[in-house]
Design a protein around this motif. Structure first.
Motif, mmCIF file in Angstrom:
data_model
loop_
_atom_site.group_PDB
_atom_site.id
_atom_site.type_symbol
_atom_site.label_atom_id
_atom_site.label_comp_id
_atom_site.label_asym_id
_atom_site.label_seq_id
_atom_site.Cartn_x
_atom_site.Cartn_y
_atom_site.Cartn_z
ATOM 1 N N SER A 259 6.330 4.518 -62.441
ATOM 2 C CA SER A 259 6.827 4.468 -63.812
ATOM 3 C C SER A 259 8.090 3.625 -63.848
ATOM 4 O O SER A 259 8.743 3.406 -62.828
ATOM 5 C CB SER A 259 7.095 5.872 -64.347
ATOM 6 O OG SER A 259 7.936 6.592 -63.471
ATOM 7 N N ASP A 260 8.440 3.181 -65.036
ATOM 8 C CA ASP A 260 9.579 2.270 -65.179
ATOM 9 C C ASP A 260 10.788 2.962 -65.803
ATOM 10 O O ASP A 260 11.586 2.340 -66.489
ATOM 11 C CB ASP A 260 9.183 1.052 -66.023
ATOM 12 C CG ASP A 260 8.679 1.428 -67.406
ATOM 13 O OD1 ASP A 260 8.508 2.642 -67.681
ATOM 14 O OD2 ASP A 260 8.449 0.512 -68.228
ATOM 15 N N PHE A 261 10.928 4.259 -65.551
ATOM 16 C CA PHE A 261 12.043 4.997 -66.141
ATOM 17 C C PHE A 261 12.465 6.147 -65.231
ATOM 18 O O PHE A 261 11.714 6.591 -64.358
ATOM 19 C CB PHE A 261 11.663 5.548 -67.523
ATOM 20 C CG PHE A 261 10.507 6.523 -67.501
ATOM 21 C CD1 PHE A 261 10.716 7.884 -67.314
ATOM 22 C CD2 PHE A 261 9.200 6.077 -67.672
ATOM 23 C CE1 PHE A 261 9.660 8.781 -67.294
ATOM 24 C CE2 PHE A 261 8.131 6.969 -67.654
ATOM 25 C CZ PHE A 261 8.363 8.317 -67.464
ATOM 26 N N ASN B 181 8.895 11.395 -59.275
ATOM 27 C CA ASN B 181 9.841 10.364 -59.699
ATOM 28 C C ASN B 181 11.114 10.378 -58.856
ATOM 29 O O ASN B 181 12.121 9.788 -59.231
ATOM 30 C CB ASN B 181 10.209 10.569 -61.179
ATOM 31 C CG ASN B 181 10.545 9.258 -61.877
ATOM 32 O OD1 ASN B 181 10.009 8.209 -61.543
ATOM 33 N ND2 ASN B 181 11.423 9.313 -62.859
ATOM 34 N N ARG C 293 14.042 9.263 -71.669
ATOM 35 C CA ARG C 293 13.746 8.228 -70.685
ATOM 36 C C ARG C 293 14.873 7.198 -70.653
ATOM 37 O O ARG C 293 15.364 6.761 -71.696
ATOM 38 C CB ARG C 293 12.445 7.521 -71.039
ATOM 39 C CG ARG C 293 11.212 8.263 -70.636
ATOM 40 C CD ARG C 293 9.948 7.536 -71.048
ATOM 41 N NE ARG C 293 9.707 7.687 -72.475
ATOM 42 C CZ ARG C 293 8.547 7.405 -73.072
ATOM 43 N NH1 ARG C 293 7.555 6.946 -72.356
ATOM 44 N NH2 ARG C 293 8.397 7.586 -74.371
ATOM 45 N N TYR D 208 15.055 3.494 -69.136
ATOM 46 C CA TYR D 208 14.216 2.475 -68.497
ATOM 47 C C TYR D 208 15.017 1.702 -67.455
ATOM 48 O O TYR D 208 16.207 1.421 -67.637
ATOM 49 C CB TYR D 208 13.646 1.529 -69.560
ATOM 50 C CG TYR D 208 12.610 2.200 -70.420
ATOM 51 C CD1 TYR D 208 11.300 2.334 -69.977
ATOM 52 C CD2 TYR D 208 12.930 2.726 -71.658
ATOM 53 C CE1 TYR D 208 10.329 2.970 -70.745
ATOM 54 C CE2 TYR D 208 11.978 3.369 -72.451
ATOM 55 C CZ TYR D 208 10.680 3.479 -71.974
ATOM 56 O OH TYR D 208 9.746 4.111 -72.750
ATOM 57 N N VAL D 209 14.356 1.380 -66.367
ATOM 58 C CA VAL D 209 15.033 0.694 -65.264
ATOM 59 C C VAL D 209 14.281 -0.603 -64.916
ATOM 60 O O VAL D 209 13.168 -0.805 -65.330
ATOM 61 C CB VAL D 209 15.098 1.597 -64.019
ATOM 62 C CG1 VAL D 209 15.899 2.850 -64.345
ATOM 63 C CG2 VAL D 209 13.726 1.995 -63.525
ATOM 64 N N LYS E 81 12.274 6.798 -57.475
ATOM 65 C CA LYS E 81 12.818 5.986 -58.563
ATOM 66 C C LYS E 81 14.197 6.489 -58.977
ATOM 67 O O LYS E 81 15.124 5.693 -59.205
ATOM 68 C CB LYS E 81 11.862 6.015 -59.749
ATOM 69 C CG LYS E 81 12.312 5.227 -60.966
ATOM 70 C CD LYS E 81 12.168 3.727 -60.760
ATOM 71 C CE LYS E 81 10.717 3.307 -60.768
ATOM 72 N NZ LYS E 81 10.574 1.823 -60.677
ATOM 73 N N HIS F 281 7.750 14.573 -66.400
ATOM 74 C CA HIS F 281 7.399 13.199 -66.043
ATOM 75 C C HIS F 281 6.030 12.814 -66.597
ATOM 76 O O HIS F 281 5.856 11.769 -67.225
ATOM 77 C CB HIS F 281 7.423 13.060 -64.518
ATOM 78 C CG HIS F 281 7.358 11.651 -64.039
ATOM 79 N ND1 HIS F 281 7.084 11.317 -62.730
ATOM 80 C CD2 HIS F 281 7.510 10.466 -64.684
ATOM 81 C CE1 HIS F 281 7.085 10.013 -62.595
ATOM 82 N NE2 HIS F 281 7.344 9.473 -63.765
#
Length: 230
Positions: free
Chosen positions: A210-212, A121, A227, A229-230, A124, A32
């Motif tokens: 984080s965006d993934f 993570n 990765r 992405y979300v 997420k 991560h």
């Protein structure tokens, strides 16, 4: 939907719709941080010999990992989230070899979708799976707490399970305490043991924004973490 938790990277695996492979201390926490530091992708090596052969064919790749928790001679990077987050990995490809996390991921390749995570993570990852991948009643989700006896991975697995089920039975704060008190963490608090640093535990128990999420791609000859992405 059925969610089952297994412990240990050597436990018999099943072909699941979704497998979530957990290694809090430290493999997938390292992964991560590596992505946050700019890494492009992370290949999963089954052995040290395979990792070295991959690098021989691709000299710009960086080798990272551990054996029994200890740094591997000749590797470029340790399995340390604290040190990884201090390293510029922009555009770099890593090759990761670890005792439990990588082994668990490689043993799960029969599943349709494989995600890897530490605690940093976990929220997420659980939310992404709950919101996007568990609509079908017959979905089987396997969660693998890869350390064979560590409460760190098991606590994270129980947290992810409860988060996917949208319950509040296991809090993130509870998981953090269990990670810190786990026998896996003890050596990091031992100031007489120079092979381990306490900072790694503190970096393992952060929730990073984080965006993934991290997913294992099986499209190439060698599985790798990428990765999503979300």
């Amino acid at each position: 939907m059925e969610i089952k938790i297994d412990q240990g990277s050597d436990t018999p695996t099943v072909r699941a719709d979704i497998t979530i492979v957990i290694d809090v201390i430290r493999a997938f926490t390292v992964a991560h941080y590596a992505f946050l530091q700019g890494a492009k992708r992370i290949f999963l090596a089954e052995t040290v010999e395979q990792a070295i052969l991959i690098k021989k064919a691709n000299p710009t790749y960086l080798l990272a990992g551990e054996i029994d928790g200890l740094a591997i001679k000749g590797f470029d990077l340790e399995n340390s989230p604290y040190r990884i987050q201090q390293t510029d990995l922009s555009g770099k490809t890593l090759v990761l070899k670890t005792t439990n996390g990588v082994r668990g991921a490689l043993r799960s390749l029969s599943s349709d979708h494989i995600f890897v995570t530490g605690l940093t993570n976990a929220r997420k990852t659980a939310d992404f799976i709950r919101e996007n991948m568990t609509n079908e009643k017959e979905t089987l989700v396997q969660i693998m707490a890869t350390h064979p006896s560590g409460d760190d991975d098991l606590a994270c697995a129980e947290y992810i399970k409860n988060r996917i089920e949208d319950t509040n039975l296991v809090s993130e704060a509870d998981v953090i305490e269990r990670v810190k008190k786990s026998h896996v963490a003890e050596k990091f608090f031992d100031t007489s043991n120079d092979a381990f640093i306490v900072e790694d535990i503190f970096y393992c128990i952060k929730r990073l924004h984080s965006d993934f999420v991290m997913k294992v791609s099986k499209t190439g000859e060698i599985p790798m973490i990428v990765r999503v992405y979300v």
